[in-house]
Scaffold this motif. Sequence first.
Motif, short mmCIF file in Angstrom:
data_model
loop_
_atom_site.label_atom_id
_atom_site.label_comp_id
_atom_site.label_asym_id
_atom_site.label_seq_id
_atom_site.Cartn_x
_atom_site.Cartn_y
_atom_site.Cartn_z
N GLU A 142 28.78 41.79 27.77
CA GLU A 142 28.04 41.08 28.81
C GLU A 142 28.73 39.78 29.20
O GLU A 142 28.90 39.48 30.37
CB GLU A 142 26.60 40.82 28.36
CG GLU A 142 25.76 42.08 28.57
CD GLU A 142 24.39 42.00 27.93
OE1 GLU A 142 24.09 40.96 27.29
OE2 GLU A 142 23.64 42.97 28.05
N SER A 143 29.16 39.02 28.21
CA SER A 143 29.76 37.74 28.57
C SER A 143 31.17 37.94 29.15
O SER A 143 31.56 37.30 30.11
CB SER A 143 29.74 36.77 27.39
OG SER A 143 30.89 36.90 26.63
N PHE A 144 31.88 38.91 28.58
CA PHE A 144 33.25 39.14 29.02
C PHE A 144 33.29 39.77 30.41
O PHE A 144 34.01 39.30 31.31
CB PHE A 144 33.96 40.04 28.01
CG PHE A 144 35.43 40.21 28.23
CD1 PHE A 144 36.27 39.11 28.21
CD2 PHE A 144 35.97 41.46 28.47
CE1 PHE A 144 37.63 39.26 28.41
CE2 PHE A 144 37.33 41.61 28.68
CZ PHE A 144 38.15 40.52 28.64
N VAL A 145 32.51 40.81 30.59
CA VAL A 145 32.48 41.49 31.89
C VAL A 145 31.98 40.53 32.97
O VAL A 145 32.52 40.49 34.08
CB VAL A 145 31.63 42.78 31.83
CG1 VAL A 145 31.35 43.32 33.22
CG2 VAL A 145 32.34 43.84 31.01
N GLY A 146 30.97 39.75 32.62
CA GLY A 146 30.46 38.76 33.57
C GLY A 146 31.56 37.82 34.04
O GLY A 146 31.76 37.61 35.24
N ALA A 147 32.30 37.30 33.06
CA ALA A 147 33.36 36.35 33.38
C ALA A 147 34.48 37.03 34.18
O ALA A 147 35.02 36.45 35.13
CB ALA A 147 33.93 35.75 32.10
N MET A 148 34.78 38.28 33.82
CA MET A 148 35.83 39.01 34.55
C MET A 148 35.42 39.28 35.99
O MET A 148 36.22 39.13 36.91
CB MET A 148 36.14 40.34 33.85
CG MET A 148 36.92 40.21 32.57
SD MET A 148 38.58 39.56 32.81
CE MET A 148 39.41 41.03 33.32
N ASN A 149 34.15 39.67 36.16
CA ASN A 149 33.68 39.95 37.52
C ASN A 149 33.75 38.71 38.40
O ASN A 149 34.17 38.77 39.54
CB ASN A 149 32.25 40.49 37.49
CG ASN A 149 32.23 41.94 37.03
OD1 ASN A 149 33.27 42.60 37.02
ND2 ASN A 149 31.06 42.41 36.65
N GLU A 150 33.34 37.60 37.80
CA GLU A 150 33.41 36.33 38.56
C GLU A 150 34.84 36.05 38.99
O GLU A 150 35.11 35.67 40.13
CB GLU A 150 32.93 35.18 37.67
CG GLU A 150 31.49 34.80 37.94
CD GLU A 150 31.02 33.74 36.96
OE1 GLU A 150 31.74 32.73 36.79
OE2 GLU A 150 29.95 33.94 36.36
N LEU A 151 35.72 36.26 38.04
CA LEU A 151 37.14 36.03 38.30
C LEU A 151 37.65 36.91 39.44
O LEU A 151 38.36 36.45 40.33
CB LEU A 151 37.91 36.32 37.00
CG LEU A 151 39.39 36.06 36.96
CD1 LEU A 151 39.68 34.58 37.08
CD2 LEU A 151 39.97 36.59 35.65
N MET A 152 37.24 38.18 39.40
CA MET A 152 37.68 39.14 40.41
C MET A 152 37.12 38.78 41.79
O MET A 152 37.74 39.04 42.81
CB MET A 152 37.22 40.56 40.03
CG MET A 152 37.85 41.06 38.76
SD MET A 152 39.63 41.29 38.92
CE MET A 152 40.11 41.35 37.20
N MET A 153 35.92 38.20 41.79
CA MET A 153 35.31 37.83 43.07
C MET A 153 35.93 36.56 43.63
O MET A 153 36.10 36.40 44.83
CB MET A 153 33.81 37.58 42.89
CG MET A 153 33.08 38.73 42.23
SD MET A 153 31.89 39.41 43.33
CE MET A 153 30.54 38.29 43.00
N GLU A 154 36.26 35.69 42.72
CA GLU A 154 36.70 34.35 43.11
C GLU A 154 38.10 34.37 43.71
O GLU A 154 38.42 33.60 44.60
CB GLU A 154 36.67 33.46 41.86
CG GLU A 154 36.69 31.98 42.17
CD GLU A 154 36.60 31.18 40.87
OE1 GLU A 154 37.26 30.14 40.79
OE2 GLU A 154 35.89 31.63 39.93
N TYR A 155 38.94 35.27 43.17
CA TYR A 155 40.34 35.27 43.60
C TYR A 155 40.66 36.45 44.49
O TYR A 155 40.29 37.58 44.20
CB TYR A 155 41.27 35.25 42.38
CG TYR A 155 41.26 33.93 41.67
CD1 TYR A 155 42.19 32.96 42.00
CD2 TYR A 155 40.29 33.64 40.72
CE1 TYR A 155 42.17 31.72 41.37
CE2 TYR A 155 40.25 32.41 40.09
CZ TYR A 155 41.19 31.46 40.42
OH TYR A 155 41.16 30.25 39.81
#
Length: 302
Positions: free
Chosen positions: A12-25
Amino acid sequence: EKFRGGLTKTRESFVGAMNELMMEYRTVDEEFFEELEDVLIAADVGVNTVMELTDELREEALRQNIKKPKDLQPLISEKLAQLLIKSEEETSLNMQPDGELTVFLFVGVNGVGKTTTIGKMAHQLKAEGKKVMLAAGDTFRAGAIEQLEEWGKRSGVDVIKQQAGSDPAAVMYDAVQSAKSKGADVLLCDTAGRLQNKVNLMNELEKVKRVLTREIPSAPHEVLLVLDATTGQNALSQAKTFGEATDVTGIILTKLDGTAKGGIVMAIRNDLDIPVKYVGLGEGLDDLQKFDPDQYVHGLFA
Ligand code: GDP
């Protein structure tokens, strides 16, 4: 399923952070890689491992002309898996052929889940049809012997013990004799977990090992270091200390269910070059699982 379940917090924490990253960049640029490094480090993957991973990803992105973060994602999981899987066999336990006694020594600091792990493994091996016995080699910590006996009862296996304060090497000697005479297949040996004095620890482990080897030249067949995943980088430093005290052949990482920083598996595997063989995913008898790198990496992403 259990494996996946045990990784829920991390996922949950990792996927959340990865998704944010993918959206942000929008593009895979240097800033993206730096952010990716931060996400991985936050999951306790370990700085060395992260640097190795992102260096490879940078190269690969250039080579394959990958521009979109989404297109890099499969490569991230592939590289993570590669870092974990050094060879296929390394996660299996070194069991002796039928008819010969297999001896495993469990080492680790108090509170990491050593006794629980021994109980769970006894249960598993018994379910596979093996005759299992336990040796109460932690004669130092108050209550350690009783706790092991409790697990012995729960999993239905005999525990060889002496009174508190007795010489662990003598307990091991007794236990091997008893296991041999009763025709046991596997003897699981507990040891004391005090780290305050490294010289003592080293001496005690060496003495215990000497006794085992004298009785069975190929023993101990595994020295399994039990580490608590929730202690993060502290687990790494414990591993280094024990690694200096004795030859550790495998790691059992407990309480993976209790941490959002399951990336510690990566750090341990990569920084120490000792295979993670089993993971603890809960407090029950059935909550010990063979470590499966593929499932682990997929458990993080899907
Ligand atoms: P020892 O001092 O190393 O022998 O540690 P114990 O076996 O007594 O375990 C310490 C605590 O950790 C106990 O409350 C166990 O129930 C708990 N524990 C052990 N393994 C796991 C695990 O894989 N997951 C969770 N959630 N708790 C665990």
